[in-house]
Design a protein around this motif. Structure first.
Motif, PDB file in Angstrom:
ATOM      1  N   LEU A 105       0.831  -1.201   0.000  1.00  0.00           N
ATOM      2  CA  LEU A 105       0.000   0.000   0.000  1.00  0.00           C
ATOM      3  C   LEU A 105       0.870   1.257   0.000  1.00  0.00           C
ATOM      4  CD1 LEU A 105      -3.102   0.295   0.085  1.00  0.00           C
ATOM      5  CD2 LEU A 105      -2.912   0.691   2.531  1.00  0.00           C
ATOM      6  N   LEU A 106       1.948   1.238   0.775  1.00  0.00           N
ATOM      7  CA  LEU A 106       2.854   2.378   0.814  1.00  0.00           C
ATOM      8  C   LEU A 106       3.556   2.548  -0.536  1.00  0.00           C
ATOM      9  CD1 LEU A 106       3.531   4.486   2.963  1.00  0.00           C
ATOM     10  CD2 LEU A 106       5.506   3.098   3.609  1.00  0.00           C
ATOM     11  N   HIS A 107       3.891   1.425  -1.164  1.00  0.00           N
ATOM     12  CA  HIS A 107       4.479   1.462  -2.513  1.00  0.00           C
ATOM     13  C   HIS A 107       3.501   2.141  -3.484  1.00  0.00           C
ATOM     14  CE1 HIS A 107       6.802  -0.700  -5.858  1.00  0.00           C
ATOM     15  NE2 HIS A 107       5.804  -0.089  -6.462  1.00  0.00           N
ATOM     16  N   GLU A 108       2.222   1.751  -3.406  1.00  0.00           N
ATOM     17  CA  GLU A 108       1.212   2.361  -4.276  1.00  0.00           C
ATOM     18  C   GLU A 108       1.057   3.846  -3.967  1.00  0.00           C
ATOM     19  OE1 GLU A 108      -0.041   0.929  -6.865  1.00  0.00           O
ATOM     20  OE2 GLU A 108       0.732  -1.066  -6.414  1.00  0.00           O
ATOM     21  N   ALA A 109       1.227   4.216  -2.686  1.00  0.00           N
ATOM     22  CA  ALA A 109       1.147   5.631  -2.302  1.00  0.00           C
ATOM     23  C   ALA A 109       2.263   6.435  -2.965  1.00  0.00           C
ATOM     24  CB  ALA A 109       1.206   5.765  -0.782  1.00  0.00           C
ATOM     25  N   VAL A 110       3.435   5.819  -3.145  1.00  0.00           N
ATOM     26  CA  VAL A 110       4.526   6.499  -3.859  1.00  0.00           C
ATOM     27  C   VAL A 110       4.048   6.868  -5.267  1.00  0.00           C
ATOM     28  CG1 VAL A 110       6.860   6.265  -4.801  1.00  0.00           C
ATOM     29  CG2 VAL A 110       6.339   5.360  -2.522  1.00  0.00           C
ATOM     30  N   HIS A 111       3.400   5.905  -5.945  1.00  0.00           N
ATOM     31  CA  HIS A 111       2.876   6.179  -7.288  1.00  0.00           C
ATOM     32  C   HIS A 111       1.811   7.289  -7.242  1.00  0.00           C
ATOM     33  CE1 HIS A 111       5.073   2.968  -9.183  1.00  0.00           C
ATOM     34  NE2 HIS A 111       4.490   2.034  -8.451  1.00  0.00           N
ATOM     35  N   GLY A 112       0.986   7.273  -6.178  1.00  0.00           N
ATOM     36  CA  GLY A 112      -0.045   8.307  -6.042  1.00  0.00           C
ATOM     37  C   GLY A 112       0.547   9.695  -5.906  1.00  0.00           C
ATOM     38  N   ILE A 113       1.586   9.810  -5.096  1.00  0.00           N
ATOM     39  CA  ILE A 113       2.234  11.114  -4.917  1.00  0.00           C
ATOM     40  C   ILE A 113       2.943  11.534  -6.207  1.00  0.00           C
ATOM     41  CG2 ILE A 113       4.128  12.288  -3.711  1.00  0.00           C
ATOM     42  CD1 ILE A 113       3.155  10.934  -1.147  1.00  0.00           C
ATOM     43  N   ALA A 114       3.576  10.576  -6.880  1.00  0.00           N
ATOM     44  CA  ALA A 114       4.221  10.894  -8.162  1.00  0.00           C
ATOM     45  C   ALA A 114       3.197  11.448  -9.145  1.00  0.00           C
ATOM     46  CB  ALA A 114       4.911   9.657  -8.728  1.00  0.00           C
ATOM     47  N   ALA A 115       2.023  10.808  -9.200  1.00  0.00           N
ATOM     48  CA  ALA A 115       0.970  11.284 -10.106  1.00  0.00           C
ATOM     49  C   ALA A 115       0.507  12.685  -9.711  1.00  0.00           C
ATOM     50  CB  ALA A 115      -0.207  10.306 -10.092  1.00  0.00           C
ATOM     51  N   ALA A 116       0.344  12.921  -8.409  1.00  0.00           N
ATOM     52  CA  ALA A 116      -0.091  14.241  -7.941  1.00  0.00           C
ATOM     53  C   ALA A 116       0.927  15.326  -8.296  1.00  0.00           C
ATOM     54  CB  ALA A 116      -0.323  14.204  -6.432  1.00  0.00           C
ATOM     55  N   ARG A 117       2.204  14.954  -8.298  1.00  0.00           N
ATOM     56  CA  ARG A 117       3.265  15.923  -8.617  1.00  0.00           C
ATOM     57  C   ARG A 117       3.550  16.008 -10.111  1.00  0.00           C
ATOM     58  NH1 ARG A 117       7.806  14.227  -4.056  1.00  0.00           N
ATOM     59  NH2 ARG A 117       6.571  14.845  -2.229  1.00  0.00           N
ATOM     60  N   GLY A 118       2.929  15.141 -10.891  1.00  0.00           N
ATOM     61  CA  GLY A 118       3.206  15.113 -12.321  1.00  0.00           C
ATOM     62  C   GLY A 118       4.572  14.539 -12.641  1.00  0.00           C
ATOM     63  N   VAL A 119       5.046  13.624 -11.792  1.00  0.00           N
ATOM     64  CA  VAL A 119       6.359  13.009 -11.958  1.00  0.00           C
ATOM     65  C   VAL A 119       6.201  11.651 -12.640  1.00  0.00           C
ATOM     66  CG1 VAL A 119       8.310  11.985 -10.703  1.00  0.00           C
ATOM     67  CG2 VAL A 119       7.333  14.161  -9.941  1.00  0.00           C
ATOM     68  N   ARG A 120       6.974  11.428 -13.683  1.00  0.00           N
ATOM     69  CA  ARG A 120       6.957  10.120 -14.355  1.00  0.00           C
ATOM     70  C   ARG A 120       7.923   9.206 -13.605  1.00  0.00           C
ATOM     71  NH1 ARG A 120       8.470   8.449 -20.480  1.00  0.00           N
ATOM     72  NH2 ARG A 120       7.684   6.341 -20.300  1.00  0.00           N
ATOM     73  N   ASP A 121       7.372   8.306 -12.785  1.00  0.00           N
ATOM     74  CA  ASP A 121       8.192   7.495 -11.881  1.00  0.00           C
ATOM     75  C   ASP A 121       8.479   6.091 -12.396  1.00  0.00           C
ATOM     76  OD1 ASP A 121       5.555   6.658 -11.552  1.00  0.00           O
ATOM     77  OD2 ASP A 121       5.758   6.328  -9.399  1.00  0.00           O
ATOM     78  N   THR A 122       7.923   5.742 -13.549  1.00  0.00           N
ATOM     79  CA  THR A 122       8.187   4.423 -14.136  1.00  0.00           C
ATOM     80  C   THR A 122       8.367   4.566 -15.643  1.00  0.00           C
ATOM     81  OG1 THR A 122       5.853   3.898 -14.504  1.00  0.00           O
ATOM     82  CG2 THR A 122       6.814   3.178 -12.402  1.00  0.00           C
TER      83      THR A 122
END
Length: 198
Positions: free
Chosen positions: A52-69
């Motif tokens: 869940l915390l891993h998925e939260a990283v993706h959520g924050i990346a999306a909120a910041r407009g960061v391409r994390d993958t």
């Protein structure tokens, strides 16, 4: 057809809210149910607080407009890693060749911070697992479940008789055969190595 247990969905939503208390920019979790029953993903974790915390990283990346993958979401880059560290996740020194920095683990501080949340979620997951164990033997979950994929876009290797292979979403292959242009035989997902023959 069974529905998502409301207790587990509520615990997932509560655990997400607990993460939001420390990271206010994390968007709301639209559908806790989407995480239930997925045995693996590009993220490489069974459902747990760590996942869940891993998925939260993706959520924050999306909120910041960061391409994390990259590589269709399989490779977790250094931008993912930077946010993961903010959320209390540790990582191996070197990236994995195919998944990058996806295999993150809770650091000691995060374990202490989220201990009550982790314990609550573990109890709910255990109860869910026990409640569905008897049902599993009597139901068909399809090729996605048998081959460790959520069926929601995770591709697996399918092979034909002449040895060619393609990457395919198992649920797509289950809809109709995909035929090899070389040998004319259908592609199939091989049984996992070590699977017991019945």
């Amino acid at each position: 057809m069974s529905t998502t247990p409301p207790v587990l969905a509520a615990e997932l939503a509560q655990a997400w809210a607990d993460i939001q208390r420390y990271h206010s920019e994390l968007p709301d979790l639209a559908a806790p149910e989407s995480l239930i029953g997925e045995s693996s993903s590009a993220c490489g974790h069974e459902l747990s607080f760590e996942r869940l915390l891993h998925e939260a990283v993706h959520g924050i990346a999306a909120a910041r407009g960061v391409r994390d993958t990259s590589r269709a979401g399989r490779y977790h880059n250094r931008r993912f890693l930077a946010i993961a560290e903010e959320l209390g996740l540790d990582h191996p020194e070197e990236p994995h060749p195919s998944s990058g920095f996806s295999l993150v683990t809770l650091n000691p501080e995060a374990k202490r911070r989220y201990r009550p949340t982790i314990e609550r979620l573990q109890r709910a997951l255990k109860a869910h697992s026990q409640a569905t164990a008897a049902d599993t033997a009597r139901t068909f979950r399809g090729p996605a479940a048998r081959h460790g994929s959520s069926g929601g876009g995770v591709r697996v290797k399918a092979v034909c008789d002449c040895g060619r292979n393609v990457r395919v979403v198992p649920s797509v292959l289950a809809q109709a055969p995909i035929v090899c242009g070389g040998c004319g035989k259908p592609f199939r997902i091989p049984e996992p190595v070590g699977a017991a023959a019945s």
